[in-house]
Structure formats: C-alpha cells, structure tokens
Design an enzyme around this catalytic site. Sequence first.
Site, PDB file in Angstrom:
ATOM      1  N   HIS A   1     -11.691  53.749 -11.722  1.00 26.92           N
ATOM      2  CA  HIS A   1     -10.399  53.685 -11.017  1.00 26.92           C
ATOM      3  C   HIS A   1      -9.752  55.073 -10.979  1.00 26.92           C
ATOM      4  O   HIS A   1      -9.280  55.533  -9.942  1.00 26.92           O
ATOM      5  CB  HIS A   1      -9.441  52.726 -11.732  1.00 26.92           C
ATOM      6  CG  HIS A   1      -9.797  51.271 -11.606  1.00 26.92           C
ATOM      7  ND1 HIS A   1      -9.971  50.644 -10.401  1.00 26.92           N
ATOM      8  CD2 HIS A   1      -9.967  50.304 -12.541  1.00 26.92           C
ATOM      9  CE1 HIS A   1     -10.240  49.355 -10.613  1.00 26.92           C
ATOM     10  NE2 HIS A   1     -10.251  49.138 -11.902  1.00 26.92           N
TER      11      HIS A   1
ATOM     12  N   GLU B   1     -12.733  48.241  -7.775  1.00 25.72           N
ATOM     13  CA  GLU B   1     -13.275  47.614  -8.981  1.00 25.72           C
ATOM     14  C   GLU B   1     -14.748  47.950  -9.201  1.00 25.72           C
ATOM     15  O   GLU B   1     -15.272  47.746 -10.294  1.00 25.72           O
ATOM     16  CB  GLU B   1     -13.102  46.090  -8.913  1.00 25.72           C
ATOM     17  CG  GLU B   1     -11.659  45.618  -8.869  1.00 25.72           C
ATOM     18  CD  GLU B   1     -10.816  46.097 -10.052  1.00 25.72           C
ATOM     19  OE1 GLU B   1     -11.395  46.420 -11.115  1.00 25.72           O
ATOM     20  OE2 GLU B   1      -9.594  46.173  -9.900  1.00 25.72           O
TER      21      GLU B   1
ATOM     22  N   TYR C   1     -13.037  41.145  -7.931  1.00 27.45           N
ATOM     23  CA  TYR C   1     -14.085  41.332  -8.944  1.00 27.45           C
ATOM     24  C   TYR C   1     -15.399  40.706  -8.491  1.00 27.45           C
ATOM     25  O   TYR C   1     -16.476  41.168  -8.851  1.00 27.45           O
ATOM     26  CB  TYR C   1     -13.657  40.749 -10.296  1.00 27.45           C
ATOM     27  CG  TYR C   1     -12.403  41.387 -10.838  1.00 27.45           C
ATOM     28  CD1 TYR C   1     -12.405  42.693 -11.303  1.00 27.45           C
ATOM     29  CD2 TYR C   1     -11.202  40.682 -10.860  1.00 27.45           C
ATOM     30  CE1 TYR C   1     -11.260  43.288 -11.794  1.00 27.45           C
ATOM     31  CE2 TYR C   1     -10.049  41.261 -11.350  1.00 27.45           C
ATOM     32  CZ  TYR C   1     -10.078  42.561 -11.820  1.00 27.45           C
ATOM     33  OH  TYR C   1      -8.938  43.137 -12.294  1.00 27.45           O
TER      34      TYR C   1
ATOM     35  N   HIS D   1     -15.559  51.409 -16.455  1.00 27.46           N
ATOM     36  CA  HIS D   1     -14.887  50.678 -15.376  1.00 27.46           C
ATOM     37  C   HIS D   1     -13.514  51.304 -15.070  1.00 27.46           C
ATOM     38  O   HIS D   1     -13.205  51.613 -13.915  1.00 27.46           O
ATOM     39  CB  HIS D   1     -14.725  49.208 -15.780  1.00 27.46           C
ATOM     40  CG  HIS D   1     -13.950  48.392 -14.797  1.00 27.46           C
ATOM     41  ND1 HIS D   1     -14.546  47.626 -13.819  1.00 27.46           N
ATOM     42  CD2 HIS D   1     -12.613  48.232 -14.613  1.00 27.46           C
ATOM     43  CE1 HIS D   1     -13.616  47.047 -13.089  1.00 27.46           C
ATOM     44  NE2 HIS D   1     -12.430  47.383 -13.554  1.00 27.46           N
ATOM     45  N   GLU D   2     -12.721  51.509 -16.113  1.00 27.13           N
ATOM     46  CA  GLU D   2     -11.364  52.035 -15.905  1.00 27.13           C
ATOM     47  C   GLU D   2     -11.406  53.456 -15.348  1.00 27.13           C
ATOM     48  O   GLU D   2     -10.637  53.809 -14.456  1.00 27.13           O
ATOM     49  CB  GLU D   2     -10.564  52.009 -17.217  1.00 27.13           C
ATOM     50  CG  GLU D   2     -10.302  50.609 -17.750  1.00 27.13           C
ATOM     51  CD  GLU D   2      -9.693  49.676 -16.719  1.00 27.13           C
ATOM     52  OE1 GLU D   2      -8.845  50.123 -15.916  1.00 27.13           O
ATOM     53  OE2 GLU D   2     -10.074  48.495 -16.688  1.00 27.13           O
TER      54      GLU D   2
ATOM     55  N   HIS E   1      -4.897  44.144 -22.117  1.00 23.29           N
ATOM     56  CA  HIS E   1      -5.859  44.023 -21.026  1.00 23.29           C
ATOM     57  C   HIS E   1      -5.955  45.375 -20.300  1.00 23.29           C
ATOM     58  O   HIS E   1      -4.961  45.917 -19.841  1.00 23.29           O
ATOM     59  CB  HIS E   1      -5.455  42.914 -20.054  1.00 23.29           C
ATOM     60  CG  HIS E   1      -6.556  42.616 -19.089  1.00 23.29           C
ATOM     61  ND1 HIS E   1      -7.530  41.672 -19.331  1.00 23.29           N
ATOM     62  CD2 HIS E   1      -6.886  43.190 -17.908  1.00 23.29           C
ATOM     63  CE1 HIS E   1      -8.393  41.671 -18.343  1.00 23.29           C
ATOM     64  NE2 HIS E   1      -8.031  42.579 -17.458  1.00 23.29           N
TER      65      HIS E   1
END
Length: 414
Positions: free
Chosen positions: A206, A230, A340, A202-203, A172
């Site tokens: 971060h 997020e 989220y 998305h990652e 994940h």
Amino acid sequence: MWRGWHAIAPPIRPLFRRYVELGNKGARELGFRDTGAMWRSKYDMPPEAFPAEMDRLWNQVRPLYLSLHAYVRAKLREKYGDVVPASGPIPAHLLGNMWAQEWENIYPLVAPKDADPGYDLTAILKAKHTQPLDIVRYGEHFFTSLGFAPLPKTFWERSLFVKPRDREVVCHASAWDVDQADDVRIKTCIEITAEDFSTIHHELGHNFYQRAYDQQPFLFRDSANDGFHEAIGDTIALSVTPEYLQKIGLLESVPDSSKDLGLLLHKALEKIAFLPFALMIDKWRWQVFSGEIPPEKYNEAWWQLRLKYQGVAPPVERTEADFDPGAKYHVPANMPYARYFLADILQFQFHRALAQVAGDRLNAMLAMGLSEPWPRALEALTGQKEMDATAILDYFAPLKRWLDEQNSGKPVGW
Ligand code: X8Z
Ligand code: ZN
C-alpha cells in the site's frame, strides 16, 4: 466483579442495524440505490455487472477450492473422527483461524508425507530473535531491491509497529498516506510470526503504491481499483520463496524441488481457502444493504452463505441472539471486502505477468529479426529508441564508488 461483556462494549447488532440505515441514507443522497450499489460502482462497469464478474472468477477457481476442501476435510476426519462429516461441511472451528478465512495454521495436520519442505518461518524468526522493526526492514528490502526508493525517515518515526502497553489501539493492520504525498505510515501490532511477515509485505505494498502515484493530480491518487491496492504487497510476498529467504539469511538450505508440493499446499491453505470467504462477506453485506436480508435474519443468512460458498458450518447452534458477522473487523469498520477477493485473483495474474514480461519482451525483439530498423527492435525490449550507456554505469555503480575511494588522492587519467 465480572459484569459480562456488555459492561465493556455494548452489543453490536443494534448499532450495526442503525449503521445500515444511516449508510443507506447517505448513499441515496449521493444518488445510489443503497450502500452496496455505491461500493459496487467503483469498477469501471455498471454496478449491476460487478457481482457477475465476481461470480465468473469464483467459478473459474471453484473446482480447485472443492479439491482442497475435500482433502482437508478427509485429513481433519482422520484426526478428529466423526465431528468432521465424511461429505458435509467442515466445522469452522477446526480450520486454525478465528474466522476460518485462511487455513495455513493447520498445515502440519494436512502436510503431504514426502513433500513437507520442513521449515517453519515463525520458528526461524523466533529463534533468530527477530524484532518487529526487523520484519519491516525485510519488507522494505524487497521493494528497494526492485529499485524503489527507501521509505522516508518519517515512516519510521510516525508508524505504529507494536502494541502499546498503556492504551487500547486498533491492531488490525492498515497503511496510510497522511498528506497524500510523502508522509506514509503503517499502523499495526507486529507479532513475530510468518503471518505478520506477509502482512507487513502487504501493508508496504500500500505504501509503495501511495508513493508511486503521488505525482498524479489529487483525485487520481489512488489505485486503478481497490483490488489493485490490496494486491501489490501480496504480489511481492509471492516471491518470498525459500530461495529468497536464503538470500536474506533466514534459511540455511533451500529444500529441493521434491518439496514444492508441500509449499504449494501451504500457499493454497492461505490463498485458495480465502477466496470463498472473501466472496461471501460482501455477498452478505450487499443483501443486508439492499434489505434482502432483514435484521431478523442477519445471522441465519450469514451462515447460509458460509455454507454455500465455503462449505463450513458453525460448531454449535447459532441463533439471532448472536451476531457473528460483527466479529470480522471489516464489517463494523465499514470496509468493503470484495477488494480482497479481487486482490487474491489479481496478485497471481500480476506475478505471472512480471515473470513473463521479461521473457516476452526479449522474445519480441529477437523475433523481429532484421524486419525493422534497429531502433524499433531496441524499443521493443527497452522502451528506448536510442542506445543508452546509463545502464552499464548503473550496473557498475557500486564498483565505481569503490574505485573512486581507492583512487582518492591518486592521479586519474594519463
Ligand atoms: O485487512 C486486511 C489487511 C489490511 S488492508 C491486513 N486483510 C484482510 C483481512 O485481514 O481480513 C489482508 C487480507 C484480508
Ligand atoms: Zn490491505
């Protein structure tokens, strides 16, 4: 000999039950009523006010979800017949995702006849023999094109990008700032799909957030709330349009605007379908932590909330011998999920604002006319009160480098 799943992993329900007890004990020691109250305390409002804020947002978007749900249900009924009721909940296993949380995998079943944009990013990536690291480079490129510094060398050395063959890992996706400074990394098992193309954006959102606040005092090195963290990569990924895909060489021709509807429907299957799922997960956990949902009702209450918010139903009968929430990574992993939901709302707010901000700031300067001294007008657009020639130099920087190469060894000036 197959000894059943229990020989590999113990059943998770009793472990989860114990985890709830221990989590609550810890939360109480920290002065909260339970773990749910602790999780809800991080939004700059009284913890009791937070669920109402979530409901307010949900009620704003619910009519759109209802329209999408009805359309998808009708299409699925055309395809599968009476297993899909004309007016009841959609069987959850028909939505193309193990948790029925995002529905874009069934896009081909619901695509509008005349507005299908006619490209499939997964197929394009596979045809081009795109490698996992290429996907990360595409993601990094979007950020550097906005002026962010490239990721550090250590990011490429220390991240986990592909599933190792020799050991079990948690696939994940997650993003880490190991030293709360420059040692940022991701850990995931990239597959060559459109879904992972977005997940990487998305990652990286971060990671770029982590690096942006690394000059803050230690306790301030986090996002404004967890929904902001997020939302950043997803905000960027909203600009992964056909035009952008063409720019980076992944799409040959951009579909004309008559296909926008298909693109929007695809996005809605990702982003609108997700909202009630993202809402119900922590509705369920808040009630579990508070004791309103006792362990004997874990599964029943789960499916009640699935029905109430998502309008989906299990394909076969479920009982308390099952523990379906345990199949969603964040539940056993002790990761709050309301973030989220917030991110899904916020990313569109951020995206609209980023587009508007340029126009608004320009207009603010123009609308001042001669009413203010020019430094104030300049400030309204640029934030600077003095004229500054670094902008023109930035604009021509690549040319300057090139000219200097051409001129090397030659006289400059007169
Ligand atoms: O867990 C994640 C990220 C890591 S923060 C991959 N997401 C949620 C999920 O997979 O359920 C991103 C969207 C929702
Ligand atoms: Zn995330």
